[in-house]
Structure formats: structure tokens, C-alpha cells
Motif scaffolding. Structure first.
Motif, PDB file in Angstrom:
ATOM      1  N   ILE A  61       0.833  -1.207   0.000  1.00  0.00           N
ATOM      2  CA  ILE A  61       0.000   0.000   0.000  1.00  0.00           C
ATOM      3  C   ILE A  61       0.866   1.254   0.000  1.00  0.00           C
ATOM      4  CG2 ILE A  61      -1.675   1.332   1.353  1.00  0.00           C
ATOM      5  CD1 ILE A  61      -2.795  -1.409   2.315  1.00  0.00           C
ATOM      6  N   GLU A  62       1.958   1.215   0.771  1.00  0.00           N
ATOM      7  CA  GLU A  62       2.868   2.359   0.830  1.00  0.00           C
ATOM      8  C   GLU A  62       3.504   2.630  -0.527  1.00  0.00           C
ATOM      9  OE1 GLU A  62       6.930   3.711   3.225  1.00  0.00           O
ATOM     10  OE2 GLU A  62       5.668   2.097   4.037  1.00  0.00           O
ATOM     11  N   VAL A  63       3.938   1.577  -1.204  1.00  0.00           N
ATOM     12  CA  VAL A  63       4.535   1.737  -2.535  1.00  0.00           C
ATOM     13  C   VAL A  63       3.509   2.275  -3.524  1.00  0.00           C
ATOM     14  CG1 VAL A  63       5.499   0.500  -4.522  1.00  0.00           C
ATOM     15  CG2 VAL A  63       6.350   0.011  -2.221  1.00  0.00           C
ATOM     16  N   ARG A  68       1.839   6.682  -7.034  1.00  0.00           N
ATOM     17  CA  ARG A  68       0.766   7.603  -7.456  1.00  0.00           C
ATOM     18  C   ARG A  68       1.227   9.055  -7.345  1.00  0.00           C
ATOM     19  NH1 ARG A  68      -2.930   3.891  -4.967  1.00  0.00           N
ATOM     20  NH2 ARG A  68      -2.779   5.042  -2.998  1.00  0.00           N
ATOM     21  N   ASN A  69       1.887   9.372  -6.247  1.00  0.00           N
ATOM     22  CA  ASN A  69       2.359  10.744  -6.043  1.00  0.00           C
ATOM     23  C   ASN A  69       3.421  11.132  -7.078  1.00  0.00           C
ATOM     24  OD1 ASN A  69       0.687  11.183  -3.846  1.00  0.00           O
ATOM     25  ND2 ASN A  69       2.221  10.540  -2.344  1.00  0.00           N
ATOM     26  N   LEU A  71       3.827   9.882 -10.098  1.00  0.00           N
ATOM     27  CA  LEU A  71       3.218  10.026 -11.418  1.00  0.00           C
ATOM     28  C   LEU A  71       2.428  11.332 -11.528  1.00  0.00           C
ATOM     29  CD1 LEU A  71       1.983   6.358 -11.992  1.00  0.00           C
ATOM     30  CD2 LEU A  71       3.781   7.534 -13.271  1.00  0.00           C
ATOM     31  N   ALA A  72       1.745  11.693 -10.448  1.00  0.00           N
ATOM     32  CA  ALA A  72       0.896  12.886 -10.480  1.00  0.00           C
ATOM     33  C   ALA A  72       1.698  14.175 -10.383  1.00  0.00           C
ATOM     34  CB  ALA A  72      -0.122  12.826  -9.343  1.00  0.00           C
ATOM     35  N   LEU A  73       2.728  14.174  -9.554  1.00  0.00           N
ATOM     36  CA  LEU A  73       3.434  15.427  -9.256  1.00  0.00           C
ATOM     37  C   LEU A  73       4.701  15.634 -10.081  1.00  0.00           C
ATOM     38  CD1 LEU A  73       3.096  15.361  -5.354  1.00  0.00           C
ATOM     39  CD2 LEU A  73       1.640  16.563  -7.001  1.00  0.00           C
ATOM     40  N   ARG A  74       5.345  14.530 -10.487  1.00  0.00           N
ATOM     41  CA  ARG A  74       6.641  14.664 -11.172  1.00  0.00           C
ATOM     42  C   ARG A  74       6.557  14.441 -12.677  1.00  0.00           C
ATOM     43  NH1 ARG A  74       9.237  17.591  -7.507  1.00  0.00           N
ATOM     44  NH2 ARG A  74       9.549  16.503  -5.521  1.00  0.00           N
ATOM     45  N   GLN A  75       5.490  13.815 -13.127  1.00  0.00           N
ATOM     46  CA  GLN A  75       5.316  13.512 -14.552  1.00  0.00           C
ATOM     47  C   GLN A  75       6.604  12.935 -15.154  1.00  0.00           C
ATOM     48  OE1 GLN A  75       3.923  17.283 -16.141  1.00  0.00           O
ATOM     49  NE2 GLN A  75       1.807  16.798 -15.608  1.00  0.00           N
ATOM     50  N   PRO A  76       7.057  11.804 -14.651  1.00  0.00           N
ATOM     51  CA  PRO A  76       8.323  11.213 -15.103  1.00  0.00           C
ATOM     52  C   PRO A  76       8.262  10.775 -16.565  1.00  0.00           C
ATOM     53  CG  PRO A  76       7.093   9.653 -13.779  1.00  0.00           C
ATOM     54  CD  PRO A  76       6.377  10.963 -13.660  1.00  0.00           C
ATOM     55  N   ALA A  77       9.427  10.709 -17.171  1.00  0.00           N
ATOM     56  CA  ALA A  77       9.520  10.283 -18.569  1.00  0.00           C
ATOM     57  C   ALA A  77      10.689   9.312 -18.725  1.00  0.00           C
ATOM     58  CB  ALA A  77       9.712  11.500 -19.475  1.00  0.00           C
ATOM     59  N   ALA A  78      10.711   8.640 -19.863  1.00  0.00           N
ATOM     60  CA  ALA A  78      11.812   7.754 -20.250  1.00  0.00           C
ATOM     61  C   ALA A  78      12.155   6.739 -19.153  1.00  0.00           C
ATOM     62  CB  ALA A  78      13.033   8.584 -20.632  1.00  0.00           C
ATOM     63  N   GLY A  79      13.441   6.709 -18.748  1.00  0.00           N
ATOM     64  CA  GLY A  79      13.893   5.698 -17.794  1.00  0.00           C
ATOM     65  C   GLY A  79      13.195   5.775 -16.451  1.00  0.00           C
ATOM     66  N   ASP A  80      12.941   6.980 -15.969  1.00  0.00           N
ATOM     67  CA  ASP A  80      12.258   7.130 -14.685  1.00  0.00           C
ATOM     68  C   ASP A  80      10.842   6.559 -14.743  1.00  0.00           C
ATOM     69  OD1 ASP A  80      14.473   8.345 -13.635  1.00  0.00           O
ATOM     70  OD2 ASP A  80      13.698  10.387 -13.841  1.00  0.00           O
TER      71      ASP A  80
END
Length: 236
Positions: A61-63, A68-69, A71-80
């Protein structure tokens, strides 16, 4: 993105990785302890495995919340982004492996009334499945796609050991009907170990995706190896 923000983002990714590895460590210990409880007929140890499954579920649940946070806040791309997707998939396999360890511990409690009389094949299967799980966590920790491919290939050995266990237990049950209950318990434990091996392979496949960007799920080892080789040639 400011230097401070970048540092914070890197810390969040590292924290996610460490949490997944902590969860993996708990799962590996649960499998080892469930088998040790069986070998030593230690009901107290088996009950602890069952009780501690809640800690594994809590980390899942923690993971989930951490990903979710991110993906929502950092909008990662590529390798991340591949790394985060990998962790989402991996924790599901770890949680299910924890459930399987719990099931082995529950089966151990039943063997108090129906002792297992032939366990060498079961122990060999357990050793191989635990090694697969340990290596899967190692290849995730180090981003080792070569080790991941070796784990995928080794799955055939686990399947062969399980099939051998099936035949062996069927023979014992046919020769002596008094062996039926213990034989079924041995089969159940063996199937759980085989499934733990499958989940280790799933983790390894996701590591290949994380490192190489190639999705080798649902592919034979030969096809998966060809995909990875093709990707390496393209990048050369």
C-alpha cells in the motif's frame, strides 16, 4: 526544474526503490521461514509467518501511494517512467509471493497431523525457488538485465523439479493410500514454491523492461533473448 527540485525528485525515486527492496526482503524471509518451519516442524515459526504477512501488505500500500504521487506530481519520462512502472508491477508479484509463503506456513500446520515422509524433492525445489527470488531482487537492486535473463532461462529447471515432485508423490500415494493426505500437502507446498519461482521470473522480466526498454513478458526465453540482442545492436 531547480537543483533543489531535482535533488528531491532523486530522493523520492531512491526512497521508492528502498521501500520495494524492503518489501522484497520481508517476502524472501517469509519464504525461508515457512520452509524452515516445515523442516523443523516448528508451528510457532509458521504462525509468525502468517502474522507477519500484514507487514508485507502494508508496504504494498505504501509503494502504491508513493508511485501515485510520483506520477501525479513529477510527470516522469523515459527511464524514470519505466522504473516506476516496474515497481508497480513488482510489488504485485512480491505481495502474491508473500501470500504463497503464508500458504506454505498454513500447510505446515496441517502436517502436524499428517507428517510428510518424503521431502528431499520438496527441499530441492524450495532451494531453487528461493534462489530465483533472491536473484530477482538483486537484479532489480542493481539494474542487472543479464542476471534477469539468466533467471528467465532458469525457470525451466524449477518447472522440471515441480513435475518430478508431482510424479514422485503420485507414486507414493498409489503405493500406499495412507500417504494420500501428506502427498496432497506436499503437492500444495510444491505448487506454491513453483508459483514463487514464476513471480521471480515476472520480476526479472520487468527488470529487462526497466533497463532495456524491451517488454519480454509472455515470450519464450529464446524470443526474449533475441529481442534484447536486437535492442543492443540498434543502440550500438
Amino acid at each position: 526544474m531547480s537543483e533543489h527540485t531535482i535533488k528531491r525528485y532523486e530522493d523520492e525515486l531512491n526512497e521508492l526503490k528502498e521501500t520495494v527492496l524492503s518489501m522484497g526482503s520481508l517476502v524472501e524471509k517469509a519464504v525461508r521461514r515457512s520452509m524452515k518451519s516445515l523442516i523443523e516442524q516448528d508451528a510457532k515459526r509458521a504462525r509468525k509467518v502468517i502474522e507477519r504477512d500484514r507487514a508485507i501488505n502494508s508496504l504494498e500500500i505504501e509503494v502504491d501511494e508513493m508511485t501515485r504521487n510520483l506520477l501525479a506530481l513529477r510527470q516522469p519520462a523515459a527511464g524514470d517512467l519505466r522504473f516506476i512502472i516496474t515497481t508497480i508491477k513488482i510489488v504485485t508479484d512480491l505481495e502474491r509471493s508473500g501470500d504463497l509463503a503464508e500458504a506454505i506456513a498454513e500447510a505446515m500446520l496441517q502436517t502436524e497431523d499428517h507428517p510428510l515422509t518424503h521431502t528431499d524433492s520438496l527441499h530441492n525445489l524450495a532451494d531453487k525457488a528461493i534462489l530465483q527470488l533472491q536473484q530477482a531482487l538483486d537484479c532489480f537492486a542493481h539494474g542487472d538485465a543479464d542476471l534477469a535473463m539468466a533467471i528467465i532461462e532458469s525457470d525451466k529447471k524449477v518447472n522440471t523439479l515441480f513435475k518430478s515432485l508431482q510424479r514422485e508423490n503420485l507414486t507414493y500415494m498409489m503405493e500406499d493410500h495412507r500417504q494420500i493426505t501428506s502427498g496432497l500437502l506436499a503437492y500444495s507446498i510444491g505448487k506454491n514454491l513453483e508459483r514463487i519461482g514464476d513471480h521471480a521470473v515476472n520480476i526479472a522480466e520487468m527488470v529487462v523492461y526497466m533497463v532495456r526498454g524491451q517488454d519480454v513478458r509472455h515470450s519464450s526465453y529464446k524470443k526474449a533473448a533475441a529481442l534484447v540482442a536486437e535492442d543492443e545492436q540498434t543502440k550500438a
